[in-house]
Every structure is written in C-alpha cells, then in structure tokens.
Design an enzyme around this catalytic site. Structure first.
Site, PDB file in Angstrom:
ATOM      1  CB  VAL A 189     -63.660  -2.542  34.879  1.00 18.91           C
ATOM      2  CG1 VAL A 189     -64.061  -1.880  34.123  1.00 18.91           C
ATOM      3  CG2 VAL A 189     -63.523  -2.313  36.419  1.00 18.91           C
ATOM      4  CG  MET A 223     -63.093  -1.498  26.854  1.00 13.76           C
ATOM      5  SD  MET A 223     -61.106  -1.232  26.960  1.00 13.76           S
ATOM      6  CE  MET A 223     -60.290  -0.296  26.790  1.00 13.76           C
ATOM      7  N   PRO A 224     -66.471  -1.121  26.021  1.00 12.10           N
ATOM      8  CG  PRO A 224     -67.355   0.285  25.536  1.00 12.10           C
ATOM      9  CD  PRO A 224     -66.382  -0.498  26.918  1.00 12.10           C
ATOM     10  CG  LEU A 241     -66.064  -1.302  17.556  1.00 13.97           C
ATOM     11  CD1 LEU A 241     -64.226  -1.724  16.620  1.00 13.97           C
ATOM     12  CD2 LEU A 241     -66.324  -0.948  16.353  1.00 13.97           C
ATOM     13  N   GLY A 279     -62.314   6.569  18.186  1.00 12.83           N
ATOM     14  CA  GLY A 279     -60.732   7.879  18.881  1.00 12.83           C
ATOM     15  C   GLY A 279     -61.015   9.063  18.339  1.00 12.83           C
ATOM     16  CG  ASP A 325     -58.466   6.516  22.613  1.00 10.82           C
ATOM     17  OD1 ASP A 325     -58.105   5.141  23.768  1.00 10.82           O
ATOM     18  OD2 ASP A 325     -57.595   7.369  22.297  1.00 10.82           O
ATOM     19  CE1 TYR A 377     -54.072  11.489  20.700  1.00  9.62           C
ATOM     20  CE2 TYR A 377     -55.993  11.093  20.733  1.00  9.62           C
ATOM     21  CZ  TYR A 377     -55.027  10.385  21.201  1.00  9.62           C
ATOM     22  OH  TYR A 377     -54.502   9.194  20.738  1.00  9.62           O
ATOM     23  CE  LYS A 432     -55.079   7.017  24.013  1.00  9.03           C
ATOM     24  NZ  LYS A 432     -55.769   8.453  23.276  1.00  9.03           N
ATOM     25  CG  HIS A 483     -50.197   9.843  25.112  1.00 10.29           C
ATOM     26  ND1 HIS A 483     -51.240  10.531  24.865  1.00 10.29           N
ATOM     27  CD2 HIS A 483     -50.511   8.904  23.902  1.00 10.29           C
ATOM     28  CE1 HIS A 483     -51.512  10.595  23.596  1.00 10.29           C
ATOM     29  NE2 HIS A 483     -51.031   9.278  22.941  1.00 10.29           N
TER      30      HIS A 483
HETATM   31  P1  NAP Z   1     -57.411   5.058  11.627  1.00  7.23           P
HETATM   32  O1  NAP Z   1     -58.197   5.097  12.815  1.00  7.23           O
HETATM   33  O2  NAP Z   1     -56.489   4.624  12.233  1.00  7.23           O
HETATM   34  O3  NAP Z   1     -57.189   5.903  10.440  1.00  7.23           O
HETATM   35  C1  NAP Z   1     -58.378   6.813  10.895  1.00  7.23           C
HETATM   36  C2  NAP Z   1     -58.362   7.155   9.536  1.00  7.23           C
HETATM   37  O4  NAP Z   1     -58.816   6.610   8.327  1.00  7.23           O
HETATM   38  C3  NAP Z   1     -58.617   9.093   8.883  1.00  7.23           C
HETATM   39  O5  NAP Z   1     -58.027   9.440   7.938  1.00  7.23           O
HETATM   40  C4  NAP Z   1     -60.332   8.368   8.092  1.00  7.23           C
HETATM   41  O6  NAP Z   1     -60.681   9.764   7.407  1.00  7.23           O
HETATM   42  C5  NAP Z   1     -60.097   7.015   7.356  1.00  7.23           C
HETATM   43  N1  NAP Z   1     -61.059   6.460   7.677  1.00  7.23           N
HETATM   44  C6  NAP Z   1     -61.961   5.726   8.913  1.00  7.23           C
HETATM   45  N2  NAP Z   1     -62.624   5.098   8.579  1.00  7.23           N
HETATM   46  C7  NAP Z   1     -62.875   4.887   6.818  1.00  7.23           C
HETATM   47  C8  NAP Z   1     -63.712   4.266   6.249  1.00  7.23           C
HETATM   48  N3  NAP Z   1     -65.241   3.441   6.683  1.00  7.23           N
HETATM   49  N4  NAP Z   1     -63.122   3.857   5.057  1.00  7.23           N
HETATM   50  C9  NAP Z   1     -62.160   4.907   4.788  1.00  7.23           C
HETATM   51  N5  NAP Z   1     -61.895   5.865   5.332  1.00  7.23           N
HETATM   52  C10 NAP Z   1     -62.067   5.791   6.819  1.00  7.23           C
HETATM   53  O7  NAP Z   1     -56.423   6.251  12.717  1.00  7.23           O
HETATM   54  P2  NAP Z   1     -55.976   7.126  14.077  1.00  7.23           P
HETATM   55  O8  NAP Z   1     -56.860   7.808  14.159  1.00  7.23           O
HETATM   56  O9  NAP Z   1     -54.234   7.029  14.138  1.00  7.23           O
HETATM   57  O10 NAP Z   1     -56.049   5.984  15.499  1.00  7.23           O
HETATM   58  C11 NAP Z   1     -57.696   5.867  16.031  1.00  7.23           C
HETATM   59  C12 NAP Z   1     -57.774   6.444  17.175  1.00  7.23           C
HETATM   60  O11 NAP Z   1     -56.273   5.566  17.975  1.00  7.23           O
HETATM   61  C13 NAP Z   1     -56.788   7.607  17.566  1.00  7.23           C
HETATM   62  O12 NAP Z   1     -58.148   8.951  17.277  1.00  7.23           O
HETATM   63  C14 NAP Z   1     -56.932   7.643  18.315  1.00  7.23           C
HETATM   64  O13 NAP Z   1     -57.566   7.716  19.896  1.00  7.23           O
HETATM   65  C15 NAP Z   1     -56.018   6.348  18.704  1.00  7.23           C
HETATM   66  N6  NAP Z   1     -54.226   6.901  18.855  1.00  7.23           N
HETATM   67  C16 NAP Z   1     -53.584   6.458  19.650  1.00  7.23           C
HETATM   68  C17 NAP Z   1     -52.224   6.349  20.006  1.00  7.23           C
HETATM   69  C18 NAP Z   1     -51.022   6.642  20.650  1.00  7.23           C
HETATM   70  O14 NAP Z   1     -49.927   7.134  21.359  1.00  7.23           O
HETATM   71  N7  NAP Z   1     -51.590   5.663  22.172  1.00  7.23           N
HETATM   72  C19 NAP Z   1     -51.661   7.040  18.574  1.00  7.23           C
HETATM   73  C20 NAP Z   1     -52.856   6.847  17.677  1.00  7.23           C
HETATM   74  C21 NAP Z   1     -53.812   7.110  17.656  1.00  7.23           C
HETATM   75  P3  NAP Z   1     -61.966  10.492   7.547  1.00  7.23           P
HETATM   76  O15 NAP Z   1     -61.966  10.957   9.025  1.00  7.23           O
HETATM   77  O16 NAP Z   1     -62.094  11.606   6.813  1.00  7.23           O
HETATM   78  O17 NAP Z   1     -63.084   9.472   7.497  1.00  7.23           O
END
Ligand code: NAP
Length: 283
Positions: free
Chosen positions: A10, A12-13, A15, A18, A43, A48, A73, A107
């Site tokens: 399969v 998958m992109p 990038l 989330g 994602d 969520y 998840k 998850h």
């Molecule tokens: P992240 O992507 O590391 O960081 C998001 C933060 O960065 C937000 O505060 C966002 O603010 C800011 N941001 C985004 N782009 C930016 C930029 N270009 N310049 C400055 N600030 C920026 O955090 P995350 O959401 O925790 O992780 C990403 C994804 O991973 C999640 O959304 C989720 O889908 C997944 N995840 C999975 C698990 C798991 O247990 N499997 C746990 C955590 C996360 P703004 O929104 O205000 O731009």
C-alpha cells in the site's frame, strides 16, 4: 507528494495532516483548508473526538476517495477485545462517513493487545482496512507483536522530533518492515523548537522556516510526518518541503540535538500505563 510503500504494497503519502487537539467545532474548517492546500493524508483517532468533522470535510471536498489516505486509531478496549474492536472500528468508520479505511492504528500498547491486534488482522483480511499498524510501541513490544502474529504492523507511529530522534528504533523497524511515522514532529513547540538557533541557521541558508527544516529532516530520513496546524498559512508552509534538500553535514548537525528522551511521557512509566491504560472513551 512523495509516497512510501508499506510492507503490504500500500502506498502512503510521506507527509500528512494531524488533527490532535483541534476542537471538533474547528476541525471541519481546518481539514477543508488542509485538503485545499494539498494534504491527502489525514490522521485522526477515536480519542480525538473529531472524526465526524474530518468526515464532513472529506465529503464536502469532492476529492475522489482513492486520492485520500485516511488514518484513525483504536482506543484501548475492554474484553472481549475481538468483538469490541470490530464495533469500535465500525463506529469510527460511521463517524468518518467512509466504507473503507486506509490505515487503522492501535493507539496505545495497553490492555489485551493481542486480542485487539487479531481483530484488526480480521478487519484487514475482510478488506475493511488497507493496512493496520500500531502507535507508541517501544521496540521490545513491537518485536513481540511481530513474532507472535500473522500480520506485521505496517506502521508504528511514535513521538519523533529533533529532541527525540528515534534513529535506533527506526533501524529496528526497518529490519522488521515497519514504517516509522512521527507524532509531535515539532514537539508541539516544546524546548523552544521554533526558535532553535541551529535549526533557524540551517533554514536561513535556504530561505526556509524552522518548521520546514524539521519536516524536511523527517521526510529526508524516510519518516512519515503529520504536522498539525489550524492556520492555513502554516499548513501551506508545512507541506512545502520537497523543493530543497539538507546536506549530510546539516543532517549530522541536527542529529546533535537528540536527547534520547521523551518530551511528553514514557509509555513504559507505570503511572502512565495506569492512567492511559484504564481510560475508556464514551461510546
Ligand atoms: P506538532 O505537529 O508537533 O505541533 C503542533 C503545534 O505546532 C501547534 O501548536 C501548531 O500551532 C504549531 N505549528 C504548526 N505549524 C507551525 C509552523 N509552521 N510554525 C510555527 N508553529 C507551528 O504536534 P501534534 O499535533 O501533537 O502532532 C502531530 C500529529 O501527530 C497530531 O495532530 C496527531 O495526528 C498525531 N499524534 C499522535 C499521537 C499518538 O499517540 N499516536 C500523539 C500525539 C499526536 P497552530 O495550530 O496554532 O498553527
């Protein structure tokens, strides 16, 4: 967009987008904007609480289903895991308004992991989901799951960012045919990531932001990234990382930022196992 090929063929992109911590009432707009700037991997997770809003954005986008790669998840299930996993999957799919999922991830590595995994294997065999994988599995748990089951997880989604790089984990996953996916690629901004002098200095050489350097560093390592943002200008910035390449020296200098430790929590910490492992979602 570049793709990675998972262990079952399969695509998958490399990038995606989330949606963790995007409130349900803001999610439809955020996902619509993300799709408009070109994201095709989404994602989400049952935990969520925004699957319905993701589903509405998908439906309203008019983008052909086969062009999208949707991940959700499974949260930790009570026994009997086999039945409950099937039900949780159908509920997620209903909320998303889809009849087939691209990737279903366990998850957390808690509860009846084997019962949940075998139910996920059944969903895959029945064609309800194209690929199944896990999240937050440390190497020992991952290998144990691999050697004791029929289907090897296609993906392990783990905390991966410049301060916790997971190079050894990635090498082990590669050995077993498991694709690494980063969560918290920006460490959610912790440790002053967005003003880090080393990352900013590298960015300056290309006219790129720290966020773009981090995402480029991830995808150049073959790590699937899923940055989250609710701001369209940042969504566009974050997907624009395929027009430049970091040198070996720059990759090596970023490697020096690794602390080898989580900035969030350790999934092996008994307190965390107790708290997360006992948490249940409202149906
Ligand atoms: P992240 O992507 O590391 O960081 C998001 C933060 O960065 C937000 O505060 C966002 O603010 C800011 N941001 C985004 N782009 C930016 C930029 N270009 N310049 C400055 N600030 C920026 O955090 P995350 O959401 O925790 O992780 C990403 C994804 O991973 C999640 O959304 C989720 O889908 C997944 N995840 C999975 C698990 C798991 O247990 N499997 C746990 C955590 C996360 P703004 O929104 O205000 O731009």
């Amino acid at each position: 967009m570049q793709n990675v090929t998972l262990n079952n063929g399969v695509e998958m992109p490399l990038l995606g987008f989330g949606v963790y911590q995007i409130p349900p009432e803001q999610t439809e707009q955020a996902v619509s904007e993300a799709l408009a700037v070109g994201y095709r991997l989404l994602d989400t997770a049952a935990a969520y609480n925004n699957e319905e809003a993701v589903g509405r954005a998908i439906k309203n986008s008019g983008i052909p289903r086969e062009e999208l790669f949707v991940t959700t998840k499974l949260w930790v299930q009570d026994a009997p895991a086999q039945e409950n996993t099937g039900r949780a999957f159908e509920r997620s799919l209903d909320r998303l308004g889809l009849d087939q999922l691209d990737l279903y991830l366990m998850h957390q590595p808690y509860g009846d992991v084997y019962g949940q995994w075998r139910a996920m294997e059944d969903l895959h065999r029945e064609g309800r989901v194209k690929a199944i994988g896990v999240a937050n599995f440390h190497p020992d748990r991952l290998v144990d799951l691999v050697v004791n089951n029929d289907i090897t997880p296609a993906v392990n989604q783990i905390e991966t960012h410049p301060f916790f790089q997971r190079a050894a984990d990635q090498a082990l996953m590669r050995e077993h045919g498991v694709q690494i996916q980063s969560w918290g690629g920006f460490a959610e901004g912790r440790n002053d990531l967005f003003t880090n002098p080393l990352l900013a200095g590298i960015g300056k050489e290309y006219g790129k932001s720290v966020a773009q350097v981090v995402l480029r560093w991830l995808v150049q390592r073959g790590v699937v990234a899923i940055p989250k943002s609710v701001r369209p200008e940042r969504m566009a910035e974050n997907i624009d990382v395929f027009g430049f390449e970091l040198t070996d020296e720059q990759m090596a200098s970023i490697a020096t930022l690794d602390t080898g430790a989580t900035l969030f929590f350790d999934h092996r910490d008994p307190e965390m196992v107790n708290w997360l492992g006992k948490r249940r979602l409202d149906a």
